[in-house]
Structure formats: structure tokens, C-alpha cells
Design an enzyme around this catalytic site. Structure first.
Site, PDB file in Angstrom:
ATOM      1  N   HIS A 128      38.658 -49.246 -19.666  1.00 36.30           N
ATOM      2  CA  HIS A 128      39.472 -49.098 -18.912  1.00 36.30           C
ATOM      3  C   HIS A 128      39.369 -47.651 -17.409  1.00 36.30           C
ATOM      4  O   HIS A 128      40.103 -47.593 -17.393  1.00 36.30           O
ATOM      5  CB  HIS A 128      40.884 -48.899 -19.503  1.00 36.30           C
ATOM      6  CG  HIS A 128      41.169 -47.644 -20.329  1.00 36.30           C
ATOM      7  ND1 HIS A 128      41.414 -47.262 -21.297  1.00 36.30           N
ATOM      8  CD2 HIS A 128      41.233 -46.544 -19.888  1.00 36.30           C
ATOM      9  CE1 HIS A 128      41.547 -46.100 -22.005  1.00 36.30           C
ATOM     10  NE2 HIS A 128      41.572 -45.675 -21.439  1.00 36.30           N
ATOM     11  N   ASP A 158      37.738 -52.862 -25.506  1.00 41.51           N
ATOM     12  CA  ASP A 158      37.946 -51.611 -24.675  1.00 41.51           C
ATOM     13  C   ASP A 158      36.733 -50.329 -24.884  1.00 41.51           C
ATOM     14  O   ASP A 158      36.396 -49.467 -24.710  1.00 41.51           O
ATOM     15  CB  ASP A 158      39.042 -50.500 -24.686  1.00 41.51           C
ATOM     16  CG  ASP A 158      39.553 -49.653 -23.556  1.00 41.51           C
ATOM     17  OD1 ASP A 158      39.242 -49.966 -22.320  1.00 41.51           O
ATOM     18  OD2 ASP A 158      40.059 -48.808 -24.120  1.00 41.51           O
ATOM     19  N   SER A 232      40.375 -40.161 -23.113  1.00 40.28           N
ATOM     20  CA  SER A 232      39.545 -41.819 -23.198  1.00 40.28           C
ATOM     21  C   SER A 232      38.646 -42.011 -23.090  1.00 40.28           C
ATOM     22  O   SER A 232      37.522 -41.380 -22.034  1.00 40.28           O
ATOM     23  CB  SER A 232      39.940 -42.744 -22.314  1.00 40.28           C
ATOM     24  OG  SER A 232      41.430 -43.127 -22.385  1.00 40.28           O
TER      25      SER A 232
END
Length: 493
Positions: A128, A158, A232
Site C-alpha cells: 500500500h 501487503d 508502514s
């Protein structure tokens, strides 16, 4: 005499304490410096010293900046006259109260984190973070900057693998996340809120945690180390400064950290990275079942006021559905079975099964032990891919189509009354020729995706080649204005 005895007792106590202290020192002298520090600190009730771990891991964690350029998109909007009563059909409304309009998306910039896993420039981050990015810039802690390219992505886990052209980069040491213990100290390193590389500390709160992500592979390490937006793709490291997970998400009702952070374990990361390097896509091995933790299933029955059957166990994976063409069906698994072991390993959560299978490839065999009507059975299951066979799945490239492509000109748009399209030119040997698509044909959509550029077509080919139905359905228009429809079978290319 009494005083002499008292002195002797005191002297013996002092000697005993001295020997005890000597034994204590000897025990920790046989440990590594880091382990000795950790255990000694724990003995005094103090947190472990994580300065060495931070110093060791920090250079390997990078900032990933992405740019998504402005694009023209076709969107559906509500027709302001769609609710008007029109008994005679004068106005007509073939789109059911909706209109299609062209909109220009703004240029977007964002940032996340990444981890250098090899000194020749391979970096792991989250899917992402780099999804839809047109430009990717990697910034090291020493402020060196590199342009990066995407090697491969995997939405199910992911994870994304990117690469920069660098040598002797500070790669992190990778540890086995399965050896992590609940309560063990960990560090989360990343670039939260774009303020710069930041280190936070916490413990492993849980393992094999699922967040209810549907068909996505989820077996997270849960930690109370602070993870926020921008973390992230960053590193979760143990007290030795070794990578044990890739920070992926936080659980919060406010959008900011509230005590729950989640990381993708290295056991999953290693397999994804290996497959992306070798095949361009992840070789996902499937049993072909849908299910849930038995404890969750029985709890749902109780909440519905239903009787809970005696499954013969309270732990395991309840099989809710078996796919007709899946590996499980071939091996004889049925709805209502409860899987308790895979290859002798106890399975209590669906997330544990997912994590175990991520290290397998189609064609591999696993031994599954399950209960049916409280009767224990064991079968050998040959795992399959998403297409229902054991073949290696490779990501097809636009080159398999065997043609050149260019965007339609303004004159072609006006003449054919189209808003976009990709014209086929210079056909050679390949899928385009096999499907009978002629030179000059203009592709408008592929698998219902609008095709405005070669990048759009590349993405459509990639998605189709790794799906259960590796077929590209092409709709377009001939130079004469006649509409055309073709089917391209990518499996044979």
C-alpha cells in the site's frame, strides 16, 4: 562463648553470600553480552537495554517517498434528473440514473518506510506504500537518495519488493519470526508522520493475529510498540537488532496509535521476496477451503442461540466450505471437519495455517489431521494454485502480446468519437496475432479496465495472468468505427 558463636554465624553468612554472588556472575559470564545485559536487567526488574539493537538496525531502515501523477479517469456520478418522472421515456436513461464523466485526479505525494534486506539494493516495504506510484525515491539515514523500481508486489500479504542501484548498502540481519515469544521486547523503526526515522519500543503482545481481512493472508505479530502513519513498511526488530517483521498497520478508532500495532512476520516475508525475485508473482499454495478458528465458530453459534455440537476438541480450524476443484476436495475434506494438525504441527487458528502455507508452493504435499464426527483422520494433500493445478504461475508481461502500442491521437479521438484508447501496431508472433486482432485495432477496455496507456494494459495483463481465469477480454474499435471483441488466452503464452 555466645559472642564467639554469633561471630561464627555471621562469618558463615557472609561466605555464603559471596559464593552465591560468584555463582550469579558465573551464570551470566557464559551468556552473550546482549543476553547477559537483558537477563541481568530483568533480574533487577528493569527494561532490557535496546540501544545496541537500535544502533544496529537504524541504518537499514529507509524512507520511501512516492509520487502519483495526475491522471484522467472515467467515473460514474448521479444524474441530477435521474429521479424525475418520465412516463413517456422522452429523456431516456440507459445508465439507470448515472452519468459517466471524465475527471482529472490531482498529483499526490506520500511517504512510508522500507527495510534494506540485501547490500545490492533490494528493499522490502508495504504494497500500500508503493501501490499506483509513478515515482519512488528512497532516502537512507545518511541522507543518500536513490530512485527505486518495483520488482514485484503482493496485495494479499501487503508486501512489495523494490530495488535501488546501490552497492554495499547497510542490509539488516533477518531472524526467524517463529522463534519470537509473547512478552519479548521489540523495536519498531520507521518514518511516522514524515518527521524522520524514529524508534519506539514495546513487547510482542500476540502472534498469528488475524484482523478479519477476507481472502488476504493475515498472520500478524501484534506489538504495543507505537506504530503510526508513515511507519508502514518499516522494521520490527528484536533485542539483537534483527528483523522479525515488516510493520504494516495499526488498529485505532482515531487513526492514530492507541496501543495496537501489527507487523508481517519474516516467515511470510522471506517466501514472498523469493517468489517475487524468481517468478514475478507469489506462488500461493492452497488447500481450497474456507474456514475459521473453531473457538470463533462455536462462539458465533452460542450468540445465535444455537446448540454447539461436540466436535471432539475445543481447538482447531473449522472447515466451513470446500471448493469443488480444490486440493482439499480431492483429498476428501468435507464441510464440518475440524483440522487439528498440519505436518504434525498443532493448528488452533486459521492465521497459523495461512502462515504455514505461505512457505509452500503448488505441488507440495502436506499431511492434514482432522476430526470428523469426533473420529480422527489423516490425509495427504497435494496443494494447488489459484488456477486449480500445480503449475508455476508466472506474471505475464505485455511482451507476450507480441505487438507495439501507442495512445490514440486527438484526431483519432474526434473521428471515432472516443475519449481514449490504445492502438495496436507492428504485430509480430504472440497473443495478439493468435487472437486475430489486426493492425490498427484500438483497445478500449481489457477485462473491464479502461485502457488509456501501455501501463494500463500492462497491469491488466499482469492481473489476468495470475488469476484463476488467465484470460484477457478485449473490447475496442476498428479504424472503420466498427466495434470489436476478442479473447486472449494467456495461459498458453
Amino acid at each position: 562463648m555466645k559472642n564467639v558463636k554469633d561471630y561464627l554465624v555471621y562469618a558463615m553468612c557472609i561466605v555464603a553470600i559471596a559464593f552465591s554472588a560468584g555463582s550469579f556472575v558465573k551464570v551470566y559470564a557464559n551468556k552473550s553480552p546482549l543476553a547477559a545485559t537483558s537477563q541481568a536487567a530483568a533480574a533487577y526488574g528493569q527494561p532490557v537495554d535496546l540501544t545496541v539493537a537500535a544502533e544496529k538496525a537504524l541504518p537499514s531502515v529507509v524512507t520511501v517517498k512516492v509520487v502519483t501523477n495526475s491522471k484522467t479517469q472515467t467515473v460514474e456520478v448521479e444524474d441530477p434528473f435521474g429521479d424525475f418522472f418520465d412516463p413517456f421515456g422522452f429523456f431516456g436513461n440507459p445508465n439507470g440514473g448515472k452519468q459517466k464523466r471524465q475527471v482529472q485526479t490531482p498529483k499526490r505525494q506520500g511517504s512510508g518506510s522500507g527495510v534494506i534486506i540485501s547490500n545490492d539494493g533490494y528493499i522490502v516495504t508495504n504494497n500500500h506504500v508503493v501501490e499506483d506510484a509513478d515515482e519512488i525515491t528512497v532516502i537512507l539515514t545518511d541522507n543518500r537518495e536513490f530512485s527505486a523500481k518495483v520488482i514485484g508486489t503482493d496485495a494479499s500479504t501487503d508486501l512489495a519488493l523494490i530495488k535501488v542501484s546501490g552497492k554495499e548498502l547497510p542490509a539488516i540481519q533477518i531472524a526467524d519470526s517463529q522463534k519470537l515469544k509473547i512478552g519479548e521486547w521489540v523495536l519498531a523503526i520507521g518514518n511516522p508522520f514524515s518527521i524522520g526515522t524514529t524508534v519506539t519500543a514495546g513487547i510482542v503482545s500476540a502472534k498469528a493475529r488475524s484482523m478479519g481481512g477476507g481472502n488476504k493472508v493475515q498472520s500478524f505479530i501484534q506489538t504495543d510498540a507505537a506504530i503510526n502513519r508513515g511507519n508502514s513498511g518499516g522494521a520490527l526488530v528484536n533485542a539483537a537488532g534483527e528483523l522479525v517483521g515488516i510493520n504494516s498497520m495499526l488498529y485505532s478508532e482515531t487513526g492514530s496509535y492507541s496501543g495496537y500495532g501489527f507487523a508481517i512476520p519474516t516467515t511470510i516475508m522471506n517466501k514472498v521476496v523469493s517468489d517475487l525475485k524468481t517468478y514475478g508473482t507469489v506462488q500461493r499454495a492452497l488447500i481450497g477451503i474456507e474456514g475459521s478458528d473453531l473457538s470463533n465458530y462455536t462462539e458465533s453459534l452460542r450468540q445465535q442461540g444455537k446448540d454447539v455440537p461436540d466436535f471432539g476438541t475445543v481447538n482447531g480450524i473449522y472447515v466451513a466450505k470446500v471448493q469443488d476443484d480444490g486440493a482439499g476436495a480431492t483429498a476428501g475434506l468435507k464441510e464440518g471437519d475440524v483440522i487439528t494438525h498440519v505436518d504434525g504441527k498443532i493448528m488452533t487458528k486459521m492465521a497459523e495455517l495461512q502462515e504455514y502455507l505461505t512457505n509452500k508452493r503448488p505441488g507440495d504435499k502436506v499431511s492434514i489431521t482432522y476430526l470428523r464426527n469426533k473420529s480422527k483422520k489423516t490425509v495427504s494433500v497435494t496443494l494447488k494454485n489459484a488456477q486449480g493445478n500445480t503449475s508455476v504461475v508466472k506474471t505475464a508481461d505485455i511482451d507476450v502480446l507480441g505487438a507495439n502500442f501507442r495512445e490514440v491521437t486527438a484526431d483519432e479521438k474526434k473521428q471515432l468519437e472516443i475519449a481514449y484508447g490504445l492502438k495496436v501496431t507492428k504485430i509480430s508472433k504472440g497473443a495478439i496475432k493468435t487472437a486475430g486482432i489486426p493492425d490498427g485495432f484500438i483497445i478500449l477496455t481489457a477485462n473491464d479496465r479502461s485502457i488509456k496507456s501501455t501501463a494500463d494494459l500492462q497491469e491488466a495483463v499482469k492481473e489476468a495472468s495470475t488469476s484463476k481465469d488467465p484470460v484477457l477480454y478485449i473490447k475496442g474499435i476498428f479504424p472503420s468505427g466498427k466495434k470489436g471483441y476478442f479473447v486472449i488466452d494467456l495461459q498458453n503464452e
